[in-house]
Scaffold this active site. Structure first.
Site, mmCIF file in Angstrom:
data_model
loop_
_atom_site.group_PDB
_atom_site.id
_atom_site.type_symbol
_atom_site.label_atom_id
_atom_site.label_comp_id
_atom_site.label_asym_id
_atom_site.label_seq_id
_atom_site.Cartn_x
_atom_site.Cartn_y
_atom_site.Cartn_z
ATOM 1 N N LYS A 13 7.787 74.852 105.595
ATOM 2 C CA LYS A 13 6.841 75.879 105.415
ATOM 3 C C LYS A 13 5.789 75.873 106.829
ATOM 4 O O LYS A 13 5.566 76.877 107.236
ATOM 5 C CB LYS A 13 5.629 75.205 104.387
ATOM 6 C CG LYS A 13 6.210 75.463 102.917
ATOM 7 C CD LYS A 13 4.786 75.057 102.094
ATOM 8 C CE LYS A 13 4.322 73.777 102.208
ATOM 9 N NZ LYS A 13 5.019 72.708 101.693
ATOM 10 N N ARG A 88 -1.847 73.900 95.910
ATOM 11 C CA ARG A 88 -0.779 73.040 95.365
ATOM 12 C C ARG A 88 -1.056 72.514 93.751
ATOM 13 O O ARG A 88 -0.298 71.907 93.356
ATOM 14 C CB ARG A 88 -1.027 71.750 96.301
ATOM 15 C CG ARG A 88 -0.032 71.524 97.425
ATOM 16 C CD ARG A 88 -0.551 70.293 97.968
ATOM 17 N NE ARG A 88 0.662 69.821 98.718
ATOM 18 C CZ ARG A 88 0.852 69.779 100.161
ATOM 19 N NH1 ARG A 88 0.346 70.824 100.612
ATOM 20 N NH2 ARG A 88 1.746 69.126 100.636
ATOM 21 N N ARG A 127 11.533 63.509 110.482
ATOM 22 C CA ARG A 127 10.547 64.342 110.978
ATOM 23 C C ARG A 127 9.454 63.772 112.042
ATOM 24 O O ARG A 127 8.931 62.624 111.649
ATOM 25 C CB ARG A 127 9.603 65.235 109.724
ATOM 26 C CG ARG A 127 8.585 66.230 110.422
ATOM 27 C CD ARG A 127 8.097 67.047 109.220
ATOM 28 N NE ARG A 127 7.419 66.379 108.323
ATOM 29 C CZ ARG A 127 6.574 66.867 107.405
ATOM 30 N NH1 ARG A 127 6.954 68.451 107.166
ATOM 31 N NH2 ARG A 127 5.799 66.290 106.605
ATOM 32 N N ARG A 160 4.518 61.011 111.083
ATOM 33 C CA ARG A 160 3.225 60.961 110.211
ATOM 34 C C ARG A 160 3.463 59.678 109.338
ATOM 35 O O ARG A 160 4.339 59.362 108.769
ATOM 36 C CB ARG A 160 3.208 62.075 109.227
ATOM 37 C CG ARG A 160 2.398 63.242 109.850
ATOM 38 C CD ARG A 160 2.323 64.599 109.331
ATOM 39 N NE ARG A 160 2.349 64.506 107.837
ATOM 40 C CZ ARG A 160 2.675 65.619 106.976
ATOM 41 N NH1 ARG A 160 2.888 66.689 107.309
ATOM 42 N NH2 ARG A 160 2.416 65.500 105.727
ATOM 43 N N ARG A 171 5.357 61.839 97.440
ATOM 44 C CA ARG A 171 4.938 63.250 97.417
ATOM 45 C C ARG A 171 5.745 64.259 96.794
ATOM 46 O O ARG A 171 5.308 65.334 96.311
ATOM 47 C CB ARG A 171 4.874 63.587 99.006
ATOM 48 C CG ARG A 171 3.733 62.832 99.738
ATOM 49 C CD ARG A 171 3.754 62.840 101.225
ATOM 50 N NE ARG A 171 4.075 64.049 101.857
ATOM 51 C CZ ARG A 171 4.934 64.058 102.862
ATOM 52 N NH1 ARG A 171 5.315 63.164 103.470
ATOM 53 N NH2 ARG A 171 5.016 65.074 103.705
HETATM 54 P P1 ADP Z 1 3.682 68.370 103.201
HETATM 55 O O1 ADP Z 1 3.651 69.982 102.851
HETATM 56 O O2 ADP Z 1 4.864 67.985 104.272
HETATM 57 O O3 ADP Z 1 3.232 67.304 102.364
HETATM 58 P P2 ADP Z 1 0.905 68.414 104.404
HETATM 59 O O4 ADP Z 1 0.553 68.713 105.850
HETATM 60 O O5 ADP Z 1 0.934 69.866 104.045
HETATM 61 O O6 ADP Z 1 2.482 68.012 104.541
HETATM 62 O O7 ADP Z 1 0.208 67.688 103.555
HETATM 63 C C1 ADP Z 1 -0.238 66.213 103.708
HETATM 64 C C2 ADP Z 1 -1.122 65.497 102.673
HETATM 65 O O8 ADP Z 1 -2.200 66.350 102.687
HETATM 66 C C3 ADP Z 1 -0.507 66.051 101.072
HETATM 67 O O9 ADP Z 1 0.574 64.791 100.721
HETATM 68 C C4 ADP Z 1 -1.792 65.760 100.497
HETATM 69 O O10 ADP Z 1 -2.304 64.424 100.292
HETATM 70 C C5 ADP Z 1 -2.796 66.497 101.398
HETATM 71 N N1 ADP Z 1 -2.978 67.979 101.047
HETATM 72 C C6 ADP Z 1 -2.444 68.966 101.760
HETATM 73 N N2 ADP Z 1 -2.702 70.043 101.243
HETATM 74 C C7 ADP Z 1 -3.559 69.831 99.948
HETATM 75 C C8 ADP Z 1 -3.813 70.322 98.903
HETATM 76 N N3 ADP Z 1 -3.916 71.838 98.922
HETATM 77 N N4 ADP Z 1 -4.580 69.828 97.780
HETATM 78 C C9 ADP Z 1 -4.385 68.448 97.815
HETATM 79 N N5 ADP Z 1 -4.029 67.756 98.667
HETATM 80 C C10 ADP Z 1 -3.278 68.263 99.799
#
Ligand code: ADP
Ligand code: ZN
Length: 218
Positions: A13, A88, A127, A160, A171
């Protein structure tokens, strides 16, 4: 044009959002990046988010929704947005629909990047990300030209904290239980288009751009 990019962690994404947002001229809004910025600045929101992110859990809907709605109210979002990592959960999706319809706006398109489970685990544990511009690298398939340095800005690459194997599994579990229902939610609106994410970055982005351009009649 307001677009949502949907897909599991590791589906690509972030990579695609950057490419597409630039090509189509949309504001790129990545919830994870916003949370990481909050953490880096030491804000209260950042501290709250950190405790969940470290465990691979979702940050609670109320704080997440508030942060995103604040961001999409900014002037640069008037030209259209590309949401990456948000919504999400169903709660988040409903809050987004409600907030946008109050402004006489709405989501036009939901692009779902589909990738198999094994491929996701493989990608996430390889990654590395640029500390400065957030560009992602896959140390096996898409390595940087100079080891440990970003091709685009020469920033330092790091892994990360939530890209360790155990947190990655967590996750993905969270994704399957809480985010997958969104695919059904958006396919009922007729706005969802699925794209095969297990191809090269260029092939996937060409597909995604073609879908968007056909929608805007370019
Ligand atoms: P990835 O899509 O690879 O998990 P992100 O950078 O989008 O990475 O998200 C990392 C973390 O940030 C998630 O595991 C969560 O803890 C938090 N997070 C991101 N977006 C949301 C969301 N829309 N709602 C709740 N938590 C979120
Ligand atoms: Zn960089």
């Amino acid at each position: 044009m307001n677009v949502i990019l949907l897909g599991a962690p590791g589906a690509g994404k972030g990579t695609q959002a950057v490419l597409i947002a630039k090509r189509i001229g949309l504001a790129h809004i990545a919830s994870g990046d916003l949370f990481r910025q909050e953490q880096a600045s030491g804000s209260e929101l950042g501290n709250i988010a950190k405790s969940y992110m470290e465990k691979g859990q979702l940050v609670p809907d109320d704080v997440t929704v508030k942060m995103i709605l604040g961001r999409i109210a900014a002037p640069d979002c008037a030209k259209g947005i590309m949401l990456d990592g948000f919504p999400r959960t169903l709660e988040q999706a409903k809050a987004l629909d409600e907030a946008m319809s109050k402004e006489g706006k709405g989501i036009d398109l939901v692009l779902y990047i589909k990738v198999s489970n094994e491929e996701l685990i493989k990608r996430l544990s390889r990654r590395w990300i640029c500390r400065d511009c957030q560009a992602p690298y896959n140390i096996v398939e898409v390595p940087p030209k100079v080891s440990g340095k970003c091709d685009k800005c020469n920033g330092e690459l790091y892994q990360r904290a939530d890209d360790t194997e155990e947190t990655v599994r967590k996750r993905l579990d969270v994704y399957f239980s809480q985010t997958m229902p969104l695919i059904e939610y958006y396919s009922q609106t007729g706005k969802l288009t699925e794209v095969d994410g297990e191809r090269s970055i260029g092939e996937v982005s060409e597909d995604l751009i073609a879908v968007i351009e056909s929608r805007i009649g370019r």
